[in-house]
Scaffold this motif. Structure first.
Motif, PDB file in Angstrom:
ATOM      1  N   PHE A 153       0.833  -1.101   0.047  1.00 50.57           N
ATOM      2  CA  PHE A 153      -0.060   0.120   0.074  1.00 50.57           C
ATOM      3  C   PHE A 153       0.905   1.376  -0.107  1.00 50.57           C
ATOM      4  N   HIS A 154       1.696   1.264   0.775  1.00 53.67           N
ATOM      5  CA  HIS A 154       2.745   2.377   1.007  1.00 53.67           C
ATOM      6  C   HIS A 154       3.430   2.619  -0.390  1.00 53.67           C
ATOM      7  N   LEU A 155       3.837   1.569  -1.164  1.00 55.04           N
ATOM      8  CA  LEU A 155       4.601   1.605  -2.334  1.00 55.04           C
ATOM      9  C   LEU A 155       3.742   2.339  -3.423  1.00 55.04           C
ATOM     10  N   LEU A 156       2.344   1.937  -3.455  1.00 54.99           N
ATOM     11  CA  LEU A 156       1.278   2.657  -4.409  1.00 54.99           C
ATOM     12  C   LEU A 156       1.272   3.873  -4.025  1.00 54.99           C
ATOM     13  N   PHE A 157       1.017   4.132  -2.712  1.00 60.19           N
ATOM     14  CA  PHE A 157       0.853   5.728  -2.309  1.00 60.19           C
ATOM     15  C   PHE A 157       2.095   6.475  -2.666  1.00 60.19           C
ATOM     16  N   PHE A 158       3.228   6.075  -2.349  1.00 63.03           N
ATOM     17  CA  PHE A 158       4.517   7.101  -2.502  1.00 63.03           C
ATOM     18  C   PHE A 158       4.822   6.942  -4.095  1.00 63.03           C
ATOM     19  N   SER A 159       4.793   5.875  -4.715  1.00 56.40           N
ATOM     20  CA  SER A 159       4.991   5.991  -6.098  1.00 56.40           C
ATOM     21  C   SER A 159       4.276   6.673  -6.799  1.00 56.40           C
ATOM     22  N   SER A 160       2.966   6.751  -6.605  1.00 57.16           N
ATOM     23  CA  SER A 160       1.827   7.741  -7.359  1.00 57.16           C
ATOM     24  C   SER A 160       2.280   9.196  -7.150  1.00 57.16           C
ATOM     25  N   LEU A 161       2.891   9.449  -5.794  1.00 54.18           N
ATOM     26  CA  LEU A 161       3.038  10.946  -5.635  1.00 54.18           C
ATOM     27  C   LEU A 161       4.427  11.236  -6.374  1.00 54.18           C
ATOM     28  N   THR A 162       5.054  10.646  -6.309  1.00 55.64           N
ATOM     29  CA  THR A 162       6.737  10.562  -7.022  1.00 55.64           C
ATOM     30  C   THR A 162       6.351  10.919  -8.550  1.00 55.64           C
ATOM     31  N   LEU A 163       5.499   9.863  -9.006  1.00 58.85           N
ATOM     32  CA  LEU A 163       5.305   9.964 -10.662  1.00 58.85           C
ATOM     33  C   LEU A 163       4.347  10.990 -11.049  1.00 58.85           C
ATOM     34  N   ARG A 164       3.594  11.608 -10.129  1.00 61.66           N
ATOM     35  CA  ARG A 164       2.408  12.596 -10.604  1.00 61.66           C
ATOM     36  C   ARG A 164       3.098  13.589 -11.597  1.00 61.66           C
ATOM     37  N   SER A 165       4.429  14.163 -11.143  1.00 62.70           N
ATOM     38  CA  SER A 165       5.057  15.125 -12.068  1.00 62.70           C
ATOM     39  C   SER A 165       6.196  14.941 -12.867  1.00 62.70           C
TER      40      SER A 165
END
Length: 246
Positions: free
Chosen positions: A57-69
């Motif tokens: 869950f943490h990987l999904l959450f933080f990778s989404s934040l990182t990849l957003r931009s």
């Protein structure tokens, strides 16, 4: 969350420190949050199927934040080629994770971690120099990632050869996102608790490590060998103690 409520104050402090560490490694290196964090978590509570959904869950959450931009800085061409090789072995690994006895999983996780740690302390790297070695490492890395989320170093050895440094971390984040989505879906299908309350509770703690890792990314890459030697030495101790306890 019920499991966390049964932890002592000292154990909760250790959980917080471990998740700060995994957040730091994940964003600082672009891989290794699971590989370098799971052995520590198992010392606190020796149930892989409790921790793996939380890590996922943490990987999904933080990778989404990182990849957003940064989604434009992904090597989609090579990712598509590699993922066709990796995913079938991830599925086999997930089946093993669900079916294997806990003690077997613990031995597997600590043994893989010990292997990585010895290589890092020795200054050795897993390298690939032809397409057949590439495919072998991707297959084994996919299986290990499916079983325990610790297959990153094997997969990264191949991606380093094909993906430029500027695109590497973001491309790996997309790959980890895909692998974890498969694992989480499998957990739901077979009725394994995703421990979402625990995962959400630990998000603020992991965010501390994530932010530090983002800021330290360039320095970590510049001192990669020293970083791996220091981490490897600690992991040798942890993995050896873990195997001894089992």
């Amino acid at each position: 969350m019920d499991v966390l409520l049964n932890f002592s104050f000292i154990e909760l402090c250790f959980v917080a420190l471990v998740f700060i560490w995994t957040g730091f490694v994940r964003s600082g290196l672009g891989f290794g949050g699971g590989a370098l964090g799971l052995p520590l978590m198992l010392f606190i509570y020796d149930q892989p199927l409790f921790w793996l959904p939380v890590i996922g869950f943490h990987l999904l959450f933080f990778s989404s934040l990182t990849l957003r931009s940064r989604i434009s800085k992904v090597d989609w061409l090579y990712l598509k080629k590699a993922i066709l090789i990796i995913i079938p072995f991830v599925l086999v690994g997930v089946l093993g994770l669900i079916k294997l006895p806990t003690n077997w999983l613990l031995v597997f996780i600590y043994s893989i971690t010990l292997l990585y740690a010895i290589l890092w302390v020795s200054g050795l790297n897993i390298r690939s120099n032809n397409k057949w070695v590439d495919r072998f490492l991707l297959c084994i890395g996919g299986y290990v990632a499916g079983t325990s989320l610790t297959g990153a170093p094997l997969i990264v050895a191949v991606f380093l050869r094909h993906v430029s440094a500027a695109f590497l971390r973001n491309t790996l984040f997309v790959l980890w996102f895909s692998i974890v989505m498969i694992k989480m879906t499998a957990f739901i299908v077979v009725g394994i608790d995703l421990n979402l309350i625990t995962a959400l509770t630990l998000i603020p703690v992991a965010t501390i490590g994530h932010i530090i890792g983002l800021k330290a990314h360039d320095k970590i890459i510049q001192n990669d060998a020293l970083f791996k030697r220091l981490v490897g030495a600690v992991l040798i101790l942890i993995s050896s103690l873990g195997l001894y306890n089992i």
